[in-house]
Design a protein around this motif. Structure first.
Motif: not given
Ligand code: SF4
Ligand code: SF4
Length: 250
Positions: A146-149, A153-156, A240-243
């Motif tokens: 998951l690409f993270l900023t 985070g991973p939401r883009q 789960a990553c967002v959380k």
């Protein structure tokens, strides 16, 4: 136009994040995913990021509404991303530079055609948007693929514009966003993420994408992307990553 003006323009037009990589950073990228094969005189690769709304995940989290995600996920709303990217590229051309807009396409389309010369890639050349985003300084690939900023985070999701305009580059991201917590892998009912210890040198844990393509936990298909795993932010792994980011107040 300088880098600051370009970023301001892209944000005003609807992008959430903008990063710039000089074409030289793609020097060692394979030909069939190298942007220089698409535009040999390109000097800059501009990456635009579009956020996936946090609220779009709530219906899935509550088990009540999957449509809120597909209606709000910009990769599902592909026309929005396309339009912003197109209009942004058009502005560049109006200012005297050439601009190639790119959206994320299926990797299955690579190497389907015939090279026009022995030293050229077979069409279609499809760039790896996440790797380009990394080279443009926007973030890093997490172990859960998951690409993270730092911002979302991973939401883009990402689009790109290749241009002959030389711009000041962003530094490659050097922070650490993924703490290898393994929560993305633990949340997957299909055990599709292999958190093997011997995979430490890989950029992410191996992912069995065939499971993701039939995952019932909240994936959404990517337009034009038969060869890619679906967008996984709404799925159990992505949520789960967002959380985890929210628990760490990242
Ligand atoms: S859930 Fe943890 S291990 Fe997985 S990508 Fe996110 S931060 Fe990395
Ligand atoms: S999309 Fe589904 S199958 Fe794939 S890793 Fe995420 S939870 Fe597992």
């Amino acid at each position: 136009m300088n880098a600051e003006q370009i970023k301001k323009l892209a944000r005003e037009m609807g992008a959430d994040l903008v990063g710039i990589a000089p074409i030289e950073r793609f020097e060692n990228v394979p030909m069939n995913e190298n942007p220089a094969q698409i535009k040999p005189d390109a000097k800059s690769v501009i990456i635009l990021a579009f956020r996936i709304l946090r609220g779009a995940l709530r219906g899935i989290e509550n088990g009540s509404n999957w449509g809120s995600y597909t209606a709000s996920d910009p990769s599902g709303m592909c026309t929005y991303m396309q339009e912003v990217t197109y209009h942004f590229a058009r502005e560049l051309e109006d200012n005297g530079f050439e601009a190639v807009p790119l959206i994320r396409h299926s990797y299955d389309l690579r190497d389907k055609g015939v090279p026009v010369a022995p030293d050229r890639a077979a069409p279609d050349v499809i760039i790896d948007m996440e790797y380009a985003a990394y080279l443009a300084g926007l973030g890093e690939m997490g172990m859960g693929k998951l690409f993270l900023t730092p911002q979302f985070g991973p939401r883009q999701v990402f689009t790109a514009v290749l241009t002959d305009l030389e711009l000041e580059a962003d530094p490659v991201f050097e922070g650490t966003l993924c703490d290898k917590c393994g929560k993305c892998a633990e949340a997957c009912p299909a055990k599709a993420l292999d958190t093997c210890r011997s995979c430490g040198t890989l950029p992410h844990w191996p992912l069995r994408t065939e499971s993701c393509k039939i995952c019932p936990t909240g994936t959404s298909p990517r337009p034009y992307s038969l060869g890619l795993e679906p967008n996984r932010i709404g799925a159990a792994c992505g949520r789960a990553c967002v959380k985890h980011f929210e628990e760490r107040r990242k």
